[in-house]
Design a protein around this motif. Structure first.
Motif, PDB file in Angstrom:
ATOM      1  N   ARG A 282      27.386  42.453  36.739  1.00 32.97           N
ATOM      2  CA  ARG A 282      26.482  41.833  36.158  1.00 32.97           C
ATOM      3  C   ARG A 282      25.880  42.744  34.906  1.00 32.97           C
ATOM      4  O   ARG A 282      24.860  42.605  34.149  1.00 32.97           O
ATOM      5  CB  ARG A 282      25.107  41.833  37.120  1.00 32.97           C
TER       6      ARG A 282
ATOM      7  N   VAL B 206      30.490  38.848  27.921  1.00 37.22           N
ATOM      8  CA  VAL B 206      30.429  37.853  28.749  1.00 37.22           C
ATOM      9  C   VAL B 206      31.636  37.674  29.335  1.00 37.22           C
ATOM     10  O   VAL B 206      31.804  37.535  30.734  1.00 37.22           O
ATOM     11  CB  VAL B 206      29.697  36.706  28.131  1.00 37.22           C
ATOM     12  N   GLN B 207      32.846  37.651  28.950  1.00 33.61           N
ATOM     13  CA  GLN B 207      34.026  37.570  29.335  1.00 33.61           C
ATOM     14  C   GLN B 207      34.440  38.732  30.299  1.00 33.61           C
ATOM     15  O   GLN B 207      35.004  38.449  31.400  1.00 33.61           O
ATOM     16  CB  GLN B 207      34.972  37.382  27.944  1.00 33.61           C
TER      17      GLN B 207
ATOM     18  N   ARG C 297      32.647  38.252  33.528  1.00 34.89           N
ATOM     19  CA  ARG C 297      33.210  37.405  34.256  1.00 34.89           C
ATOM     20  C   ARG C 297      34.597  37.804  35.019  1.00 34.89           C
ATOM     21  O   ARG C 297      34.901  37.714  36.030  1.00 34.89           O
ATOM     22  CB  ARG C 297      33.674  35.956  33.494  1.00 34.89           C
ATOM     23  N   GLN C 298      35.515  38.493  34.222  1.00 30.20           N
ATOM     24  CA  GLN C 298      36.716  39.047  34.613  1.00 30.20           C
ATOM     25  C   GLN C 298      36.663  40.143  35.559  1.00 30.20           C
ATOM     26  O   GLN C 298      37.136  40.118  36.696  1.00 30.20           O
ATOM     27  CB  GLN C 298      37.364  39.451  33.508  1.00 30.20           C
TER      28      GLN C 298
ATOM     29  N   LEU D 285      23.181  40.783  32.542  1.00 29.52           N
ATOM     30  CA  LEU D 285      23.172  39.308  32.316  1.00 29.52           C
ATOM     31  C   LEU D 285      21.765  39.030  31.940  1.00 29.52           C
ATOM     32  O   LEU D 285      21.533  38.178  31.193  1.00 29.52           O
ATOM     33  CB  LEU D 285      23.798  38.653  33.480  1.00 29.52           C
TER      34      LEU D 285
ATOM     35  N   ALA E 228      33.527  40.495  37.410  1.00 30.08           N
ATOM     36  CA  ALA E 228      32.676  40.056  38.529  1.00 30.08           C
ATOM     37  C   ALA E 228      31.469  41.196  38.487  1.00 30.08           C
ATOM     38  O   ALA E 228      31.059  41.563  39.686  1.00 30.08           O
ATOM     39  CB  ALA E 228      33.370  39.746  39.656  1.00 30.08           C
TER      40      ALA E 228
END
Length: 140
Positions: free
Chosen positions: A101, A92-93, A96-97, A117, A99
């Motif tokens: 999916r 997940v991290q 996010r970093q 995701l 960007a």
């Protein structure tokens, strides 16, 4: 405690060679009801990922020749990868970093799966809108 990536990933991801056509990639995406194919060279090495969005943005929007452009030309080559025994929180991290999916799952240099995701939403919150969309049958 966070789940391991191997518990959430989709094993045996769809792969194509870098010289595969856009049509071949799109047909695999439609047939398997997925949004990506992984690009793997003849040496078995992961070269990149192509998503349905890549085809729209990097080919159609740029008015490239659909019949001659290969997936190797448009794939995202700078991939974040994760191991099957890594924690899903780490994935997940990373998403996010970067960007992104989807993250290819690699074990000792071998592609073993892909984590999206949607995969995590189904497991973590099966009643969420993202989980509903991820398991829904296509609208035809």
């Amino acid at each position: 405690m966070a789940e391991k990536v191997r518990e959430l990933m989709t094993p045996h991801p769809v792969t194509l060679a870098p010289d595969a056509s856009l049509a071949a990639a799109a047909k695999q995406m439609r047939a398997k009801d997925i949004g990506d194919v992984l690009v793997v060279g003849g040496d078995g090495r992961l070269r990149g990922i192509v998503t349905d969005r890549d085809i729209i943005v990097r080919v159609l929007a740029e008015e490239r020749d659909v019949s001659s452009t290969t997936i190797g030309e448009i794939c995202s080559p700078d991939l974040a990868v994760i191991g099957p025994d890594d924690d899903s929180d780490q994935a997940v991290q990373m998403m996010r970093q970067r960007a992104v999916r989807r993250i290819p799952v690699v074990d000792r240099g071998e592609l073993v799966g892909v984590l999206s995701l949607g995969d995590m939403a189904i497991e973590r919150d099966p009643r969420s809108a993202l989980a509903d969309i991820s398991v829904a049958h296509e609208n035809i």
